[in-house]
Design an enzyme around this catalytic site. Structure first.
Site, PDB file in Angstrom:
ATOM      1  N   HIS A 106       0.817  -1.253  -0.032  1.00  0.00           N
ATOM      2  CA  HIS A 106       0.118   0.037  -0.083  1.00  0.00           C
ATOM      3  C   HIS A 106       0.963   1.394  -0.032  1.00  0.00           C
ATOM      4  O   HIS A 106       0.619   2.245  -0.778  1.00  0.00           O
ATOM      5  CB  HIS A 106      -0.728  -0.043   1.184  1.00  0.00           C
ATOM      6  CG  HIS A 106      -2.057  -0.734   1.040  1.00  0.00           C
ATOM      7  ND1 HIS A 106      -2.391  -2.176   0.995  1.00  0.00           N
ATOM      8  CD2 HIS A 106      -3.364  -0.370   0.788  1.00  0.00           C
ATOM      9  CE1 HIS A 106      -3.628  -2.520   0.750  1.00  0.00           C
ATOM     10  NE2 HIS A 106      -4.316  -1.510   0.700  1.00  0.00           N
ATOM     11  N   LYS A 124      -9.378  -7.494   8.944  1.00  0.00           N
ATOM     12  CA  LYS A 124      -9.784  -7.677  10.225  1.00  0.00           C
ATOM     13  C   LYS A 124      -9.465  -6.510  11.291  1.00  0.00           C
ATOM     14  O   LYS A 124      -8.724  -5.831  10.729  1.00  0.00           O
ATOM     15  CB  LYS A 124      -9.393  -9.154  10.906  1.00  0.00           C
ATOM     16  CG  LYS A 124      -7.715  -8.979  11.314  1.00  0.00           C
ATOM     17  CD  LYS A 124      -7.541 -10.144  12.238  1.00  0.00           C
ATOM     18  CE  LYS A 124      -6.206 -10.177  12.363  1.00  0.00           C
ATOM     19  NZ  LYS A 124      -5.228 -11.252  13.116  1.00  0.00           N
TER      20      LYS A 124
END
Length: 183
Positions: free
Chosen positions: A37, A102
């Site tokens: 990212h 999560k």
């Protein structure tokens, strides 16, 4: 409610998903963790291109374990999503419509999801070996030097996830504790 969707994850499909929906994803999705990212957003900031077109795509926050002989991929459990929070709004602005991980997301990510009609799914942590059975193909497509954090293109069949934050901003991490409180 159980829903079965196929990628690409168009905005029309996203609008039909509600926080709490059990979703089974079939099709192509991509993997990327924080190192990937960071690199992707740096490339965009420098005027470069992403290693894949994120429009109507799903990114799974995953760094799989090495696969054993005969396996497509090793254990494929989700990583903590908050590590991607500072990068996610940029990718959402470029057309990303789904994220799998999560844990909670920050307000900037939720706002960007609402603005861009995107959704956040949770995969069950600790179930990586079972989740890997849904992955039928895996190919590194970018940043091979990052090892397990390289960007991969996966083909999945009925990957089970839960819609945790929908495109309207409803968040199970906020609503579920009250709903299931024991009196």
């Amino acid at each position: 409610m159980d829903k079965y969707i196929e990628t690409p994850l168009t905005k029309e499909k996203v609008r039909d998903l509600r926080a709490g929906d059990y979703v089974y994803i079939t099709g192509t999705i991509y993997t990327a963790r924080d190192a990937a990212h960071k690199r992707m957003t740096e490339e965009l900031a420098a005027g470069g291109e992403l290693p894949f077109d994120v429009t109507d795509q799903v990114v799974y926050y995953l760094g799989p374990t090495p696969n054993r002989e005969g396996q497509v991929i090793g254990s494929a459990g989700p990583t903590t999503s908050s590590r991607m929070d500072k990068y996610a709004p940029v990718l959402l602005d470029h057309g990303l419509t789904g994220m799998i991980g999560k844990g909670k997301r920050n307000n900037d990510v939720v706002s960007a999801m609402k603005e861009n009609t995107a959704v956040y799914f949770a995969a069950v942590g600790g179930a990586g070996a079972l989740l890997s059975q849904c992955i039928k193909e895996s190919e590194v497509i970018a940043y091979d030097d990052l090892g397990t954090e390289a960007v991969r293109r996966l083909y999945v069949e009925k990957l089970p996830v839960i819609t945790v934050i929908d495109c309207q901003g409803k968040d199970l991490y906020q609503t579920a504790p009250e709903q299931y409180k024991i009196s």
